[in-house]
Design an enzyme around this catalytic site. Structure first.
Site, short mmCIF file in Angstrom:
data_model
loop_
_atom_site.label_atom_id
_atom_site.label_comp_id
_atom_site.label_asym_id
_atom_site.label_seq_id
_atom_site.Cartn_x
_atom_site.Cartn_y
_atom_site.Cartn_z
N LEU A 1 0.87 -1.17 0.00
CA LEU A 1 0.00 0.00 0.00
C LEU A 1 0.90 1.22 0.00
O LEU A 1 1.98 1.20 0.59
CB LEU A 1 -0.90 0.03 1.24
N ASP A 2 0.46 2.29 -0.66
CA ASP A 2 1.23 3.52 -0.64
C ASP A 2 1.38 4.02 0.80
O ASP A 2 0.56 3.70 1.67
CB ASP A 2 0.53 4.61 -1.47
N LYS A 3 2.40 4.82 1.03
CA LYS A 3 2.67 5.36 2.36
C LYS A 3 1.42 5.98 2.99
O LYS A 3 1.11 5.73 4.17
CB LYS A 3 3.77 6.42 2.27
#
Length: 335
Positions: free
Chosen positions: A160-162
């Site tokens: 997942l993106d940050k």
């Protein structure tokens, strides 16, 4: 809407063996390709001979010259006829100190000997990289379970993106990791997200558009003709005056897929500094400090038991607060 952080079992089959790794290169004893695999491409035969390793991992080892057939390093497309001798020099596990355990709290939704399911918070980078060599989910996992140091990427199979919150699955063994990667490749892992998007998309839709690197801005992804296939399904959950809450279901899992696809159809995510609007007509939306995206449901087949499992978690607190504020302002709009 299911907001229980539990699992729902139902029956299915499966299981794979694991392997062991050492701090030095591990030579897998020479294996003879059986006659019944004759006529297959080498990479296909290797996938059948070594089911504990994914095909992409084996192809990478072929490219790196770590696989020898009758003493030479062949092309993956070479055909085999049976009787050839195969040796593999498995790559080493990273040396101690390269990726260090760190005592970072984890919200563990489910845990057994094969899997960890994590509810990732906003702001946590998944894997060390440029500018983020510590303080990542990988560092936290190594502290939570030091045995994950023997699994590539500490068992991480997807990201997942940050600034995207929500559910991620982590494999605790090489066999589980290989099986989960296969499920992802077969598109059988169910991943559902809540996304708040600008504007008013149709009630439901499907975005089928290939994604690859942006042709001029290499830190961004884009819909490009020569990109990898990417499919996102969406449906409207709730409408507000200037934005819409949608549920997105991934059929594929490309980098930034939901963010790119929703921007591509003219409805970028609220708070998305890369693919979104620099400024909208709504100050409340403009103040939201990250892309409004949360992975709320995850379903997969357990890699050892074969049971169908599903987990769900509530919306992240900042996202939920934004939705509550929008309901307070636009009460009754589009209901």
């Amino acid at each position: 809407m299911n907001e229980r952080a539990d699992y729902i079992p139902a029956a299915l089959p499966a299981a794979l063996p694991g392997d062991d790794a050492d701090a030095c290169d591990a030579l897998i004893d020479a294996v003879t390709i059986p006659a019944e695999l004759g006529g297959l491409r080498l990479d296909q035969a290797l996938a059948k001979l070594f089911p504990e390793h994914s095909r992409s991992r084996l192809q990478g080892w072929l490219r790196d010259g770590r696989i020898r057939v009758d003493g030479s390093s062949p092309d993956a497309r070479r055909k085999v006829w049976g009787g050839e001798s195969v040796e593999i020099d498995a790559p080493p596990v990273p040396e101690p100190g390269v990726e260090l355990p760190e005592d970072i709290p984890l919200d563990v939704v489910f845990e057994d000997d094969h899997l960890l399911v994590i509810n990732k918070p906003v702001g946590l980078v998944v894997h060390p990289g440029s500018g983020n060599w510590s303080g990542t989910l990988l560092n936290a996992l190594l502290h939570h379970d030091p045995a994950l140091g023997a699994v590539p990427r500490a068992g991480i199979v997807h990201r997942l993106d940050k600034d995207t919150s929500g559910l991620m699955v982590v494999a605790r063994t090489l066999a589980a990791q290989t099986e989960l990667v296969r499920q992802l490749q077969a598109r059988s892992v169910s991943r559902h997200y809540w996304a708040l998007v600008h504007g008013a998309p149709g009630a439901a839709g499907k975005v089928d558009a290939p994604i690859g690197r942006h042709p001029t801005q290499r830190t961004r992804m884009a819909v490009v003709g020569n990109g990898r296939p990417a499919v996102t399904h969406y449906r409207v959950v709730e409408r507000f005056a200037r934005c819409t809450l949608v549920e997105c279901r991934l059929e594929t899992g490309r980098t930034h897929q939901i963010r790119v696809h929703m921007a591509h159809i003219g409805h970028p995510l609220v708070g998305d500094a890369v693919y979104g609007l620099r400024r909208s007509a709504d100050a409340l939306l403009d103040r939201f400090a990250r892309q409004a995206l949360h992975a709320f449901r995850l379903g997969l087949r357990h890699p050892q038991s074969g049971l169908e499992m599903e987990w769900a978690v509530p919306m992240a607190a900042d996202f939920a607060a934004l939705i509550d504020a929008l309901r307070g302002i636009d009460k009754g709009v589009g209901r």
